[in-house]
Design an enzyme around this catalytic site. Sequence first.
Site, PDB file in Angstrom:
ATOM      1  N   HIS A  20     -10.812  -6.540  20.365  1.00 36.82           N
ATOM      2  CA  HIS A  20      -9.753  -7.537  20.531  1.00 36.82           C
ATOM      3  C   HIS A  20     -10.266  -8.945  20.801  1.00 36.82           C
ATOM      4  CE1 HIS A  20      -5.867  -5.217  20.755  1.00 36.82           C
ATOM      5  NE2 HIS A  20      -6.765  -4.282  20.598  1.00 36.82           N
ATOM      6  N   ASP A 121      -3.335 -12.308  23.651  1.00 37.60           N
ATOM      7  CA  ASP A 121      -3.291 -11.058  22.903  1.00 37.60           C
ATOM      8  C   ASP A 121      -1.847 -10.565  22.951  1.00 37.60           C
ATOM      9  OD1 ASP A 121      -3.460  -8.060  22.459  1.00 37.60           O
ATOM     10  OD2 ASP A 121      -5.572  -8.594  22.193  1.00 37.60           O
TER      11      ASP A 121
END
Length: 446
Positions: A20, A121
């Site tokens: 990520h 995110d």
Amino acid sequence: SEDSPAGKHVAVFTFPFASHVAPLLSLVRRIAAASPATMFSFFSSEKSNLTRFPGGRRDATCPNLVAYDVWDGAPEGYVPSGRNPVEPVEIFLRVVPGNFESILHAAERERGRKITCLLTDAFYWFAADMAQERSVPWVPVWTASPCALLAHLETDSIRQIFGTSGMTLDAIPGLSAMRMMDMMKEVLDETAPFPTMLYRMGQVLPQAAAVVANSFENIDPIVEGELRSKLRKVLDVGPFVLSPPPPLSDEHGCIPWLDEQETASVVYVSFGSVIRPPPHEITAIVKALDKTASPFLWSYRGDAKAEIPQELLESAAGTRGKVVPWAPQLHVLGHRAVGAFVTHSGWNSVLESMIGGVPMVGRPFFGDQSMNARAVEAVWQIGVAVEGGAFTEEATAVALERVLAGEEGKRIRERVGALKEMALGAVEPQGSSTRNFDALVEIVTG
């Protein structure tokens, strides 16, 4: 200047696990370069920051970007048990959003500017409330596939179908090619911390000023249409890896080796940085490569000498095979010699295979990989999934033959070639991803 309280200050919240951090940091560096007067404060775990900012908290490439360590929730001296791979994630989720809140205040004090935008995110559902409390835009970044994002927005409908033992999702526009067996187990789990986080995310994403996706327009028009109907704004600014493309680093000599091979003949094998198939499946892959007499390049994360049966490997390899601990994947997939990619079907790998114009043989393991593998086979028809969901000698050999040879292989190569042109066109100066990136910069720093 940093002491001007009226300027822009963007807080970036990363999810410091798996793959990520890298795509979000790469995107932030691009935005920071495009808006040098804007401050960026990058929040991640200490462990993650140590690898991304080895020279300290300042970023070597972007003077307006500073990293801050967020507590990962682990007690002093904590060592993961290894029994539960999501254990560190669950420990981390127990301390959000408080760990971000406290460091955010510290960053505002240190840099002398209040936050003017939250770029996070997409997993971080709590950022919706944080942004609302501060009256600033929230811009979540989704790094997985568009169809997985749609599944999170349709979780209630999917659970309803699952509850009545439904086997297909043809009632849900955009997911009609998917079967229940392709669905992420996190969508069906109503109790564990990680699935709960994803469910909350799906509920609050419609509040975001814009959702940024690592994808490109027209890759899947039905899914895109559904996402646009459910979200305020969707900005496809991918493939991230092309902006900018990584420099070639090839310490193991993959490219010179590929230069000696025939066009579209080599099977490239890689399962990303996290996954290693079980030993019996590794043996099956080697036997299948031997059976099909395919030259192969295998990027093997682990001890190849100890974990791949050597007599098998020598028989399969001879002069035809090369096993390396790491390969420059985008450059390998872009090489004319590569004819097939045996992959776990992670979204980054699927995108890189499209960019290279290489057909795929998919064997998914977790997360959105099953949905990606299904889309590769049934939606885009640019590869096949291994029959039975796991590598056996027979199933792997059949899959390789299908993508490498005959009329079916030729049609697959033509279709993936068309997607390659779309991906490359999207990041051209007048391409859709370039235009969407300019719109993103305006939202984040405007």
